[in-house]
Design a protein around this motif. Structure first.
Motif, PDB file in Angstrom:
ATOM      1  N   GLN A  88      43.239  31.739  59.347  1.00 48.25           N
ATOM      2  CA  GLN A  88      43.498  33.185  59.425  1.00 48.25           C
ATOM      3  C   GLN A  88      42.412  33.945  58.670  1.00 48.25           C
ATOM      4  N   PHE A  89      42.066  33.406  57.509  1.00 55.75           N
ATOM      5  CA  PHE A  89      41.042  34.036  56.687  1.00 55.75           C
ATOM      6  C   PHE A  89      39.712  34.099  57.440  1.00 55.75           C
ATOM      7  N   ASN A 119      50.404  38.761  58.985  1.00 54.53           N
ATOM      8  CA  ASN A 119      50.562  40.212  58.937  1.00 54.53           C
ATOM      9  C   ASN A 119      49.392  40.872  58.241  1.00 54.53           C
ATOM     10  N   PHE A 120      48.974  40.247  57.150  1.00 53.64           N
ATOM     11  CA  PHE A 120      47.887  40.816  56.364  1.00 53.64           C
ATOM     12  C   PHE A 120      46.581  40.850  57.161  1.00 53.64           C
ATOM     13  N   THR A 121      46.315  39.777  57.929  1.00 52.25           N
ATOM     14  CA  THR A 121      45.035  39.699  58.624  1.00 52.25           C
ATOM     15  C   THR A 121      45.073  40.342  60.010  1.00 52.25           C
ATOM     16  N   ALA A 128      42.500  42.259  64.995  1.00 54.80           N
ATOM     17  CA  ALA A 128      42.508  43.150  66.155  1.00 54.80           C
ATOM     18  C   ALA A 128      41.167  43.870  66.267  1.00 54.80           C
ATOM     19  N   ALA A 129      40.643  44.337  65.121  1.00 54.24           N
ATOM     20  CA  ALA A 129      39.348  45.015  65.133  1.00 54.24           C
ATOM     21  C   ALA A 129      38.254  44.076  65.596  1.00 54.24           C
ATOM     22  N   ASN A 130      38.294  42.828  65.115  1.00 53.31           N
ATOM     23  CA  ASN A 130      37.305  41.834  65.537  1.00 53.31           C
ATOM     24  C   ASN A 130      37.367  41.604  67.036  1.00 53.31           C
ATOM     25  N   ALA A 131      38.605  41.507  67.545  1.00 50.02           N
ATOM     26  CA  ALA A 131      38.768  41.213  68.972  1.00 50.02           C
ATOM     27  C   ALA A 131      38.232  42.363  69.816  1.00 50.02           C
ATOM     28  N   ARG A 132      38.511  43.609  69.389  1.00 49.62           N
ATOM     29  CA  ARG A 132      38.040  44.768  70.133  1.00 49.62           C
ATOM     30  C   ARG A 132      36.511  44.827  70.119  1.00 49.62           C
ATOM     31  N   ALA A 133      35.922  44.615  68.944  1.00 55.15           N
ATOM     32  CA  ALA A 133      34.463  44.646  68.832  1.00 55.15           C
ATOM     33  C   ALA A 133      33.843  43.569  69.708  1.00 55.15           C
ATOM     34  N   LEU A 159      54.999  32.192  53.982  1.00 57.81           N
ATOM     35  CA  LEU A 159      53.588  32.292  53.597  1.00 57.81           C
ATOM     36  C   LEU A 159      52.719  32.630  54.799  1.00 57.81           C
ATOM     37  N   LEU A 160      52.958  31.906  55.885  1.00 62.73           N
ATOM     38  CA  LEU A 160      52.124  32.099  57.075  1.00 62.73           C
ATOM     39  C   LEU A 160      52.380  33.457  57.707  1.00 62.73           C
TER      40      LEU A 160
END
Lengths: 221, 215
Positions: A103-104, B27-29, B34-39, B21-22
């Motif tokens: 994820q990171f 949620n955090f990432t 999403a921004a990475n995927a759009r770019a 944890l996962l």
């Protein structure tokens, strides 16, 4: 090894939290029983991701993180884990750490994540991680287990880096993307980027490792 | 031997902790991913259409270039991305469409760009794939993708479709043929199938997708 007095840790000595076994454990993982070159574990990923040094380093970092984390947790829980389901528990812990790292990477190192593809996720099935949890963390206290995880991760990362370095130089003429062997006198050998190059390089690394280790053992006798 | 109840409880607690944890990390990432995927998507549309942009452009710059140059249109249920430089008049210079389908390990998605004649391939990119690195993963390599440039999506016999050729030592010959990747037969088969599904929509006999002039 049995008759030798184990060298005490530099910082804490024989009465430290590792019981004086820290340095020996470290040496074991990186050198004496290097997971890749001596135990021949984790070969699949070592062949797959070593076509570039950068990939090798990230993969090595991933394994160090997962090994340290899973060894710590498995060791902390070792007296509470029911023996019957210990392996399932180990896999659950390992998988959690691997997915965290994945994820990171996906969030902050998107390009690297793309290059490594499924191999980050496949660390879950890497024999080294499971092996250390089962063989070491279950019998040893948390701190020493973390040292062991770090040592094995480092041993794997070092071997990967060596393979990655040679494959990238010979296969593309570059190191970390910077041209090193360029110009008219060297034509990059595409074979080194492909699977056969990985087999050759890994074989040579294992051989060289064992030659040096053999000399060391002979001197000790 | 600990009791069965203890084993069950232990497994439940461990499973819950791991899952929490996962979930937290996912949620955090999520916004970053999403921004990475759009770019990534925008980058691939621009690359397929051969819109000039700097290699080290940031995600923000890419989105800006995308907004000024690309017109997103829906034609017959297919989203097409038309390359319209701000000063351009008349026909769009090129058109890109998305293709997607199952790969060997996971979904493969990409963009196929055509010249304004809607027959000649201008470029092809893959923005999502989990194929075997070094084998099927080579579909993203420029060596494989550049073969497509200038090829036609209509064969010699007038039938719509391209062929990723595996057999024969002489390489691709026809105007709608490209060479497959050795050792990646499954991936190549699947890529061929998903490309042809899109091509059928564009160049098939019943297709109504046309490039429209700028008004």
């Amino acid at each position: 090894m049995a008759n030798n007095q184990p060298p005490a840790c530099l910082s804490c000595g024989a009465k430290g939290p590792c019981g004086g076994k820290g340095l020996l454990t470290l040496k074991d993982g990186v050198w004496t029983s290097n997971p890749l070159a001596i135990q021949i574990l984790g070969i699949c990923s070592a062949l797959a991701v070593t076509n570039r040094l950068e990939n090798s380093l990230v993969m090595g970092a991933a394994l160090i993180f997962v090994c340290v984390g899973s060894n710590l947790l498995v060791s902390l829980l070792r007296n509470r884990t029911p023996h019957r389901i210990r392996m399932i528990a180990e896999v659950a812990i390992i998988a959690t750490f691997v997915i965290l790292f994945d994820q990171f990477l996906k969030a902050f190192y998107w390009d690297m994540s793309k290059q490594l593809g499924p191999y980050v996720g496949l660390i879950i099935t890497n024999c080294i991680v499971m092996g250390r949890a089962e063989a070491f963390a279950l019998q040893n206290p948390p701190l020493l287990s973390m040292v062991d995880g770090a040592a094995n991760g480092l041993g794997y990362a070092a071997a990967l880096a060596i393979i990655g370095l040679f494959r990238e130089i010979l296969g593309t003429g570059e190191v970390m993307g910077y041209p090193v062997l360029s110009g008219e006198w060297y034509t990059p050998n595409q074979l080194m980027i492909l699977a056969p190059g990985a087999f050759f390089t890994l074989g040579i690394v294992i051989a060289v490792f064992n030659v040096f280790k053999g000399q060391e053992t002979a001197e000790n006798k | 031997m600990k009791s069965n109840l203890y084993v069950l409880g232990y497994a439940a607690v461990l499973g819950t902790v791991c899952a929490l944890l996962l979930t937290a990390s996912a949620n955090f990432t999520a916004p970053y991913k999403a921004a990475n995927a759009r770019a990534e998507e925008v980058l691939n549309i621009l690359a397929a259409l051969k819109v000039p942009f700097q290699e080290d452009a940031s995600a923000k710059q890419l989105l800006e270039i995308f907004k000024t140059n690309i017109r997103e249109q829906n034609r017959e249920g297919v989203t097409v991305y038309e390359y319209l430089p701000p000063q351009a008049k008349g026909k769009p210079q090129a058109v890109a469409v998305r293709f997607a389908g199952p790969g060997l390990w996971g979904p493969i998605k990409g963009f196929l760009a055509l010249e304004s004649d809607m027959k000649t391939i201008r470029g092809i990119t893959f923005y999502e794939q989990e194929e075997t690195p070094g084998l099927g993963g080579e579909i993203v390599s420029s060596a494989f993708r550049e073969q497509f440039i200038g090829k036609s999506i209509v064969g010699e016999d007038g039938k719509a479709g391209i062929v990723i050729r595996r057999s024969g030592g002489q390489g691709a010959r026809n105007k709608n043929e490209v060479d497959a990747i050795t050792g990646a037969t499954m991936t190549c088969d699947k890529v061929e199938a998903m490309l042809n599904a899109v091509i059928k929509n564009i160049a098939g006999k019943k297709s109504k997708i046309k490039v429209q002039n700028v008004k």
